[in-house]
Scaffold this active site. Structure first.
Site, PDB file in Angstrom:
ATOM      1  N   GLU B 128       0.800  -1.050   0.161  1.00 38.81           N
ATOM      2  CA  GLU B 128       0.160   0.263  -0.075  1.00 38.81           C
ATOM      3  C   GLU B 128       0.737   1.229  -0.058  1.00 38.81           C
ATOM      4  O   GLU B 128       0.461   2.383  -0.647  1.00 38.81           O
ATOM      5  CB  GLU B 128      -1.042  -0.231   1.227  1.00 38.81           C
ATOM      6  N   THR B 181      -6.011  10.393  -7.041  1.00 41.13           N
ATOM      7  CA  THR B 181      -5.602  10.286  -5.402  1.00 41.13           C
ATOM      8  C   THR B 181      -5.042  11.602  -5.077  1.00 41.13           C
ATOM      9  O   THR B 181      -5.619  12.032  -3.936  1.00 41.13           O
ATOM     10  CB  THR B 181      -4.367   9.318  -4.984  1.00 41.13           C
TER      11      THR B 181
END
Lengths: 307, 307
Positions: B128, B181
């Site tokens: 991640e 994002t």
């Protein structure tokens, strides 16, 4: 004429991470109240022992709360209240809540329960509004419902009773100093960082999960407050020492009860509770600060009849 | 040589009030991965179908996660990975988490489980970190543990698996638009009001209590987000209409999945889930926006073997 004598317990609001939303009900400290109803009108407070509080009903939290209940009833009755205050005003363990919640609970009992316990909360909140200017529910809810309560929302009012593990004990020490409500409020900040808020709500989730899942260690790990305690604890003498001593003796967690100055700890079982209380006791004794200390199981039912 | 084929599911992170701390695992959308181990060294990604992603192990989330696991083992092995991506990158339902969590889960299985599932989380988090710059756990934890997970704390990492009512269903609609994002982050504010933070943690407490106590209505009332959703939802076309349509068809709650653009809803039972999905479908069909839609029970165990 109908008469009832009740025990109205102290409560711990906030519980570290659960600022403004979580509270629990104590069992070994509380007020005694006698309430009568008879034909007539008006709320009369005829005797208050143990505290210097106004007897005029509209200036007394119990009177205001009962009046709020009566305002919703289509019935003329006269209510007479006497109060023996054992919970000191300004202690941080729900002194005003005990009076206002106790009074409405008793009147509701005498009237054969026209209102459900959840409904009584909004009446008792009117007493809190008189006491602090803010109609908060985090002491009256656990006093009325017992056990642990979560205020999910104020608008609309949505209060959830939480289960908890049966060997959970509370220890409360009340140093005999005054923390002015205005000071306890003044130190709070209106804004918090998103990072701290996320830390806090992770702990709130953990505390609720620990209570629901009977996980003492999770309860302990979650009793952390990164937002309020760092600010308010400076108003409480020896806070850090008391907390450190409690944790060293096996307390699951330790924090400020309500807006202080009382400090609470939770423990698993009475033996640990006794050790924790002894450790807290030592700190204030050595510092020559007067204090009261209480060890209590969690009161599962809240206010109760004692006549 | 040992070989395993697995299904690695999509996940919903955040769940409205539970920003950064709560996630749950889906069952009808996920990637397929084949992993082999044999004597040797190195991590090799030999095939990726369904997505244009780097095969160099140090640039791929699965490769980085597996390497983190291998770094803690005192054993020379060679790992070979093939991935069939069904979860689209940037969809908001844990595409990178499925790859990184799936890879470490599979290697751990092939090695006869030297690590407990909770331990695998920290390896998957390294994937991640590569994907988003932030080693978050709110997708990898539910992928690895299944069900609902609460991140009580990051330092130390403390993740709690929560129970949930068995008829709970999730509906996810993924509009085919890109939310960068950087945009999803840029709209967030670094500070929040204490009032909003308290509202949010009351809801987090309610959501956790609703899950633990099998209270569908409490889950529904708690799926509210006063902090993130008002800011991020403006990046998602027709968000308000989709939410309104879902709630009108009986969804318990509806919000942004992860950082979007997917929108999730929860429902009690499959019939309601079908109605909710139909209503969400209609909104995007009428707006001529391409979308995928998934109806899923909650996946109680997470990643699973399918060979």
């Amino acid at each position: 004429m109908k008469k009832i004598k009740i025990f109205s317990p102290g409560t711990i609001a906030n519980l570290s991470c659960g600022f403004d939303v979580i509270g629990c009900c104590l069992d070994t400290i509380g007020d005694e109240m006698t309430i009568t109803i008879e034909p007539g009108t008006g709320v009369f407070i005829t005797k208050i022992e143990g505290a210097d509080l106004p007897k005029e009903a509209h200036l007394n939290v119990a009177g205001v709360a009962v009046q709020a209940l009566l305002d919703e009833l289509d019935q003329d009755i006269q209510v007479t209240i006497t109060i023996l205050k054992n919970i000191k005003a300004g202690s941080g363990i729900g002194s005003s809540a005990a009076s206002s919640a106790g009074a409405v609970w008793a009147v509701n009992e005498l009237l054969n329960k026209p209102f459900a316990p959840h409904d009584l909360i909004r009446f008792a909140m009117q007493g809190e509004k008189l006491a602090s200017g803010n109609a908060h529910a985090d002491n009256v809810a656990p006093a009325l419902l017992g056990g642990f309560t979560l205020i999910r929302s104020y608008t609309p009012l949505d209060i959830v009773k939480l289960p908890y593990p049966e060997d959970l004990m509370a220890i409360v020490v009340h140093p005999q100093i005054e923390v002015k409500t205005s000071d306890a409020r003044a130190v709070l900040k209106q804004n918090v960082t998103l990072t701290d808020a996320i830390t806090q709500w992770g702990n709130v989730g953990g505390l609720v999960a620990g209570l629901c899942l009977n996980d003492y260690q999770l309860i302990g790990r979650s009793l952390e407050d990164v937002i309020i305690e760092p600010l308010r604890s400076i108003l409480i003498p020896k806070f850090e020492q008391v907390k450190k001593a409690a944790l060293a003796q096996g307390a699951l967690g330790c924090g400020i009860s309500g807006s202080g100055p009382s400090i609470f700890a939770l423990s698993q079982g009475i033996e640990t509770a006794n050790e924790v209380a002894k450790a807290m006791h030592e700190v204030y004794k050595n510092a020559e600060i007067d204090f009261d200390i209480y060890i209590s199981n969690i009161n599962s039912t809240g206010i109760r009849r004692i006549d």
